[in-house]
Design a protein around this motif. Structure first.
Motif, PDB file in Angstrom:
ATOM      1  N   ARG A   1      19.154  13.234  20.601  1.00 29.21           N
ATOM      2  CA  ARG A   1      18.977  12.463  19.369  1.00 29.21           C
ATOM      3  C   ARG A   1      18.000  11.313  19.566  1.00 29.21           C
ATOM      4  O   ARG A   1      17.182  11.023  18.697  1.00 29.21           O
ATOM      5  CB  ARG A   1      20.318  11.894  18.892  1.00 29.21           C
ATOM      6  N   SER A   2      18.113  10.643  20.721  1.00 34.92           N
ATOM      7  CA  SER A   2      17.267   9.471  20.914  1.00 34.92           C
ATOM      8  C   SER A   2      15.899   9.832  21.495  1.00 34.92           C
ATOM      9  O   SER A   2      14.937   9.095  21.323  1.00 34.92           O
ATOM     10  CB  SER A   2      17.977   8.422  21.781  1.00 34.92           C
ATOM     11  N   SER A   3      15.794  11.013  22.143  1.00 33.78           N
ATOM     12  CA  SER A   3      14.501  11.396  22.718  1.00 33.78           C
ATOM     13  C   SER A   3      13.597  12.094  21.709  1.00 33.78           C
ATOM     14  O   SER A   3      12.425  12.328  21.973  1.00 33.78           O
ATOM     15  CB  SER A   3      14.711  12.329  23.920  1.00 33.78           C
ATOM     16  N   GLY A   4      14.175  12.484  20.563  1.00 33.32           N
ATOM     17  CA  GLY A   4      13.375  13.210  19.564  1.00 33.32           C
ATOM     18  C   GLY A   4      13.398  14.708  19.787  1.00 33.32           C
ATOM     19  O   GLY A   4      12.869  15.471  18.979  1.00 33.32           O
ATOM     20  N   ALA A   5      14.027  15.156  20.883  1.00 34.88           N
ATOM     21  CA  ALA A   5      14.050  16.591  21.194  1.00 34.88           C
ATOM     22  C   ALA A   5      14.829  17.375  20.141  1.00 34.88           C
ATOM     23  O   ALA A   5      14.554  18.546  19.895  1.00 34.88           O
ATOM     24  CB  ALA A   5      14.673  16.823  22.568  1.00 34.88           C
ATOM     25  N   TYR A   6      15.796  16.723  19.507  1.00 36.28           N
ATOM     26  CA  TYR A   6      16.665  17.401  18.534  1.00 36.28           C
ATOM     27  C   TYR A   6      15.867  18.130  17.454  1.00 36.28           C
ATOM     28  O   TYR A   6      16.143  19.262  17.115  1.00 36.28           O
ATOM     29  CB  TYR A   6      17.603  16.376  17.900  1.00 36.28           C
ATOM     30  N   ASP A   7      14.851  17.465  16.931  1.00 33.31           N
ATOM     31  CA  ASP A   7      14.084  18.065  15.835  1.00 33.31           C
ATOM     32  C   ASP A   7      13.374  19.341  16.272  1.00 33.31           C
ATOM     33  O   ASP A   7      13.229  20.273  15.490  1.00 33.31           O
ATOM     34  CB  ASP A   7      13.062  17.059  15.298  1.00 33.31           C
ATOM     35  N   ASP A   8      12.934  19.382  17.527  1.00 35.40           N
ATOM     36  CA  ASP A   8      12.240  20.581  18.027  1.00 35.40           C
ATOM     37  C   ASP A   8      13.214  21.718  18.288  1.00 35.40           C
ATOM     38  O   ASP A   8      12.902  22.884  18.063  1.00 35.40           O
ATOM     39  CB  ASP A   8      11.502  20.268  19.339  1.00 35.40           C
ATOM     40  N   ILE A   9      14.418  21.371  18.765  1.00 37.72           N
ATOM     41  CA  ILE A   9      15.412  22.389  19.116  1.00 37.72           C
ATOM     42  C   ILE A   9      15.689  23.314  17.944  1.00 37.72           C
ATOM     43  O   ILE A   9      15.752  24.526  18.079  1.00 37.72           O
ATOM     44  CB  ILE A   9      16.724  21.698  19.579  1.00 37.72           C
ATOM     45  N   TRP A  10      15.783  22.742  16.747  1.00 37.80           N
ATOM     46  CA  TRP A  10      16.160  23.541  15.588  1.00 37.80           C
ATOM     47  C   TRP A  10      15.100  24.550  15.190  1.00 37.80           C
ATOM     48  O   TRP A  10      15.395  25.543  14.548  1.00 37.80           O
ATOM     49  CB  TRP A  10      16.530  22.631  14.416  1.00 37.80           C
ATOM     50  N   LYS A  11      13.867  24.291  15.586  1.00 38.30           N
ATOM     51  CA  LYS A  11      12.803  25.235  15.226  1.00 38.30           C
ATOM     52  C   LYS A  11      12.963  26.557  15.962  1.00 38.30           C
ATOM     53  O   LYS A  11      12.432  27.579  15.554  1.00 38.30           O
ATOM     54  CB  LYS A  11      11.430  24.625  15.535  1.00 38.30           C
TER      55      LYS A  11
ATOM     56  N   VAL B   1      33.454  19.550  19.853  1.00 35.85           N
ATOM     57  CA  VAL B   1      32.579  18.384  20.004  1.00 35.85           C
ATOM     58  C   VAL B   1      31.189  18.754  19.514  1.00 35.85           C
ATOM     59  O   VAL B   1      30.783  19.916  19.516  1.00 35.85           O
ATOM     60  CB  VAL B   1      32.506  17.863  21.460  1.00 35.85           C
ATOM     61  N   SER B   2      30.463  17.751  19.099  1.00 37.86           N
ATOM     62  CA  SER B   2      29.098  17.950  18.640  1.00 37.86           C
ATOM     63  C   SER B   2      28.175  17.930  19.847  1.00 37.86           C
ATOM     64  O   SER B   2      28.258  17.032  20.688  1.00 37.86           O
ATOM     65  CB  SER B   2      28.742  16.829  17.661  1.00 37.86           C
ATOM     66  N   LEU B   3      27.315  18.947  19.976  1.00 39.37           N
ATOM     67  CA  LEU B   3      26.359  18.953  21.099  1.00 39.37           C
ATOM     68  C   LEU B   3      25.378  17.805  20.967  1.00 39.37           C
ATOM     69  O   LEU B   3      24.884  17.291  21.961  1.00 39.37           O
ATOM     70  CB  LEU B   3      25.577  20.274  21.126  1.00 39.37           C
ATOM     71  N   TYR B   4      25.066  17.445  19.750  1.00 41.25           N
ATOM     72  CA  TYR B   4      24.092  16.373  19.517  1.00 41.25           C
ATOM     73  C   TYR B   4      24.802  15.240  18.793  1.00 41.25           C
ATOM     74  O   TYR B   4      24.612  15.011  17.596  1.00 41.25           O
ATOM     75  CB  TYR B   4      22.907  16.912  18.718  1.00 41.25           C
ATOM     76  N   ALA B   5      25.644  14.553  19.540  1.00 40.33           N
ATOM     77  CA  ALA B   5      26.522  13.551  18.944  1.00 40.33           C
ATOM     78  C   ALA B   5      25.749  12.328  18.464  1.00 40.33           C
ATOM     79  O   ALA B   5      24.734  11.951  19.032  1.00 40.33           O
ATOM     80  CB  ALA B   5      27.568  13.133  19.967  1.00 40.33           C
ATOM     81  N   TYR B   6      26.240  11.726  17.386  1.00 38.31           N
ATOM     82  CA  TYR B   6      25.681  10.454  16.920  1.00 38.31           C
ATOM     83  C   TYR B   6      26.207   9.318  17.783  1.00 38.31           C
ATOM     84  O   TYR B   6      25.585   8.277  17.926  1.00 38.31           O
ATOM     85  CB  TYR B   6      26.113  10.139  15.486  1.00 38.31           C
ATOM     86  N   ILE B   7      27.432   9.506  18.284  1.00 39.59           N
ATOM     87  CA  ILE B   7      28.113   8.454  19.045  1.00 39.59           C
ATOM     88  C   ILE B   7      29.130   9.184  19.924  1.00 39.59           C
ATOM     89  O   ILE B   7      29.574  10.288  19.566  1.00 39.59           O
ATOM     90  CB  ILE B   7      28.820   7.453  18.076  1.00 39.59           C
ATOM     91  N   ASP B   8      29.484   8.627  21.063  1.00 35.66           N
ATOM     92  CA  ASP B   8      30.508   9.266  21.891  1.00 35.66           C
ATOM     93  C   ASP B   8      31.781   9.432  21.075  1.00 35.66           C
ATOM     94  O   ASP B   8      32.219   8.507  20.395  1.00 35.66           O
ATOM     95  CB  ASP B   8      30.801   8.410  23.132  1.00 35.66           C
ATOM     96  N   GLY B   9      32.359  10.612  21.152  1.00 36.06           N
ATOM     97  CA  GLY B   9      33.590  10.881  20.409  1.00 36.06           C
ATOM     98  C   GLY B   9      33.349  11.623  19.102  1.00 36.06           C
ATOM     99  O   GLY B   9      34.289  12.095  18.475  1.00 36.06           O
ATOM    100  N   HIS B  10      32.102  11.752  18.690  1.00 35.54           N
ATOM    101  CA  HIS B  10      31.739  12.489  17.466  1.00 35.54           C
ATOM    102  C   HIS B  10      32.118  13.959  17.639  1.00 35.54           C
ATOM    103  O   HIS B  10      31.722  14.598  18.588  1.00 35.54           O
ATOM    104  CB  HIS B  10      30.222  12.332  17.263  1.00 35.54           C
ATOM    105  N   PHE B  11      32.943  14.468  16.725  1.00 39.66           N
ATOM    106  CA  PHE B  11      33.233  15.903  16.776  1.00 39.66           C
ATOM    107  C   PHE B  11      33.218  16.482  15.370  1.00 39.66           C
ATOM    108  O   PHE B  11      32.965  15.762  14.399  1.00 39.66           O
ATOM    109  CB  PHE B  11      34.549  16.187  17.509  1.00 39.66           C
TER     110      PHE B  11
END
Ligand SMILES: [Zn+2]
Length: 330
Positions: A22-32, A58-68
């Motif tokens: 989420r913070s590295s920006g990789a998330y947006d590319d993963i979905w492609k 659990v969420s693989l790309y969590a917004y915060i620790d504990g996000h599920f």
């Protein structure tokens, strides 16, 4: 964490990539590069509770620790497709979620987020899911406030002008999506001809069960203004085009069973069976003339006669129905 030490360096690096995406920006590319539905393909190692076809994962790309997330196993797009039992389970899981986040992460607030549709910036908008996001400070949900055109009274008035639309949607939902709370009542009819054969139906594609059972005429009863026998006669007329006298049929068995699951939803294969219990009343009509012309309709594609002696070992007849047919005292 103790668990991480058992991972290979490669596996651990992958976990770190998920953590930082989420913070590295990789998330947006993963979905492609994702082709299939990720929520139809949940990994067991991330799922930590399941009941009645609903999981907590659990969420693989969590917004915060504990996000599920709370996710139905079935590939359904909308809340309106949930069965009553699934909805009840989601309600329970939402209750558990808040207490669980407090227990494990020490955070006493939670936001329940369901992004409905791609315009709401849902990445996976074809498979319903609810985010349970621990909330301890407003940094994760920074709401911006737009300059308003309307006062509160004006906004209420605008919605009120749509009262016909609300009434229409309410009726549409009740007709199309409302599921009876409590037991669903199903009535079906064993029709026996003079050759001791029983009438079965091949179901149309959209109404096929998994496994692909043949069934007898009948179905769920939604209108209780008349006797069940009258409602069943109406169903039979729709499915095979014959009129029967409701007083000429006799109750054979009355049992509560898990309803067979449909093989498909509107969207994709959905092999997970919603736990839908039904009260099934099975009736019998004997002495039916096998020369009577039948007209398949509704969810019946075609009809076939099966000799009564072949029912017990027939691979495409459900156990519940076999039991009812074997209960016949003829
Ligand atoms: Zn899916």
């Amino acid at each position: 964490m103790a668990h991480s030490t058992s991972l290979t360096p490669g596996e651990q690096a992958k976990q770190i990539r998920y953590r930082d995406a989420r913070s590295s920006g990789a998330y947006d590319d993963i979905w492609k590069s994702v082709g299939k539905c990720v929520f139809c393909d949940l990994r067991d190692k991330y799922v930590f509770f399941e009941e009645n076809g609903i999981v907590m994962t659990v969420s693989l790309y969590a917004y915060i620790d504990g996000h599920f997330m709370i996710v139905p196993r079935r590939h359904i797009r909308s809340i309106k497709e949930l069965t009553q039992a699934e909805w009840d389970t989601i309600r329970k899981f939402t209750y558990i979620a808040k207490k669980l986040i407090k227990e494990v992460y020490g955070i006493s607030g939670m936001q329940l987020v369901q992004k409905d549709g791609a315009n709401a910036q849902s990445t996976v908008d074809q498979h319903l899911h609810f985010h349970c996001v621990p909330f301890d400070a407003p940094d994760l949900a920074v709401w911006n406030y737009r300059k308003l055109k309307h006062t509160p009274l004006e906004n209420a008035e605008l919605y009120r002008t749509a009262h016909k639309k609300i009434a229409k949607l309410s009726t549409k939902f009740d007709q199309k999506y409302k599921k009876p709370s409590g037991l669903r009542i199903v009535c079906d009819l064993i029709i026996i001809n003079e050759k001791d054969e029983i009438l079965f139906e091949e179901r149309v594609d959209w109404a096929k069960f998994a496994p692909d059972y043949i069934t007898i005429p009948g179905g769920g009863i939604d209108d209780f203004s008349e006797t069940l026998e009258v409602e069943l006669a109406r169903e039979v007329a729709e499915e095979i085009g014959i009129g029967i006298d409701p007083r000429a049929i006799t109750l054979v068995s009355s049992l509560v069973e898990i309803a067979p699951a449909l093989a498909t939803t509107h969207h994709l294969y959905a092999g997970h069976k919603p736990q839908n219990r039904s009260l099934r009343n099975t009736y019998v009509l004997t002495g039916f003339d096998s020369a009577t012309p039948l007209t398949p309709g509704d969810d019946c594609e075609s009809t076939l006669w099966v000799p009564r002696g072949e029912v017990a070992n027939h691979p495409r007849i459900s156990d519940g129905l076999k039991w009812s047919i074997q209960s016949l005292k003829l």
